[in-house]
Design a protein around this motif. Structure first.
Motif, short mmCIF file in Angstrom:
data_model
loop_
_atom_site.label_atom_id
_atom_site.label_comp_id
_atom_site.label_asym_id
_atom_site.label_seq_id
_atom_site.Cartn_x
_atom_site.Cartn_y
_atom_site.Cartn_z
N ASP A 82 0.93 -1.15 0.11
CA ASP A 82 -0.07 -0.02 0.03
C ASP A 82 0.74 1.22 0.09
OD1 ASP A 82 -3.30 0.54 0.97
OD2 ASP A 82 -1.82 2.18 1.13
N THR A 120 -12.40 3.35 -1.38
CA THR A 120 -11.83 4.64 -2.24
C THR A 120 -11.35 4.24 -3.37
OG1 THR A 120 -9.43 4.39 -1.16
CG2 THR A 120 -11.46 5.86 0.08
N HIS A 157 -6.86 -5.81 2.29
CA HIS A 157 -5.59 -5.39 2.73
C HIS A 157 -5.17 -6.32 3.70
CE1 HIS A 157 -6.73 -0.61 2.23
NE2 HIS A 157 -7.82 -1.22 1.76
P1 5GP Z 1 -9.70 1.23 0.43
O1 5GP Z 1 -9.78 2.61 1.11
O2 5GP Z 1 -10.42 1.29 -1.10
O3 5GP Z 1 -10.00 0.03 1.19
O4 5GP Z 1 -8.22 1.17 0.16
C1 5GP Z 1 -7.43 1.82 -0.83
C2 5GP Z 1 -5.95 1.82 -0.62
O5 5GP Z 1 -5.28 2.04 -1.74
C3 5GP Z 1 -5.61 2.84 0.49
O6 5GP Z 1 -4.94 2.00 1.60
C4 5GP Z 1 -4.30 3.49 -0.39
O7 5GP Z 1 -3.60 4.01 0.42
C5 5GP Z 1 -4.23 2.50 -1.52
N1 5GP Z 1 -3.73 3.29 -2.73
C6 5GP Z 1 -4.20 4.23 -3.21
N2 5GP Z 1 -3.70 4.79 -4.42
C7 5GP Z 1 -2.58 3.87 -4.41
C8 5GP Z 1 -1.46 3.76 -5.35
O8 5GP Z 1 -1.48 4.31 -6.43
N3 5GP Z 1 -0.55 2.71 -5.08
C9 5GP Z 1 -0.48 2.16 -4.21
N4 5GP Z 1 0.27 1.05 -3.74
N5 5GP Z 1 -1.64 2.13 -3.18
C10 5GP Z 1 -2.62 2.88 -3.42
#
Ligand code: 5GP
Ligand code: ZN
Length: 123
Positions: free
Chosen positions: A30, A95, A102
């Protein structure tokens, strides 16, 4: 043109720190880690979220979880464990709209209720 961020990571258009890759999944760190070990497991095929999972994707989902577990062990989290999290849709504050698991570990995490809020207001 697919504007999905994680599809673009799968396609190599956006760089990522890869941990594991095969024909059907990708595992990478992440970008904003919330624990010493924080990686994401995604299917290469675009699925919006866990609510949209089709019955035909059940075996794929199982493999994602199994590989998440193997990777957590390989990264030193077998004894301590950790948290496997799947946020889905708006109430889950997803998001990035591409299914992802995760894994958070490598330290004793905060209590599960800490980031949830509802219970604090309603009990
Ligand atoms: P969600 O909130 O959708 O469960 O988690 C999305 C995750 O994707 C977040 O923890 C965020 O930090 C991660 N994330 C967002 N953009 C990127 C990216 O460009 N690269 C990586 N490696 N992780 C990302
Ligand atoms: Zn996607």
């Amino acid at each position: 043109m697919n504007n999905c961020l994680f599809c673009r990571i799968v396609a190599g258009e956006i760089p990522s720190k890869k941990i594991y890759e095969d024909d059907e999944m990708l595992i990478f760190y992440d970008i904003k880690p919330m624990a010493p070990v924080h990686f994401l497991v995604i299917p290469k095929k675009h699925i919006d979220n866990l609510m949209e999972l089709e019955k035909t994707d059940a075996a794929l989902a199982g493999r994602l979880f199994f590989k998440a577990q193997e990777t957590a062990k390989e990264l030193g989290c077998e004894d301590g464990g950790g948290r496997f999290v799947v946020n889905a849709k708006k109430d889950g504050r997803q998001t990035v709209n591409h299914l992802h698991i995760h894994f958070l570990g490598g330290c004793k995490l905060g209590g599960f209720g800490a980031g949830i809020g509802w219970q604090l207001k309603n009990t």
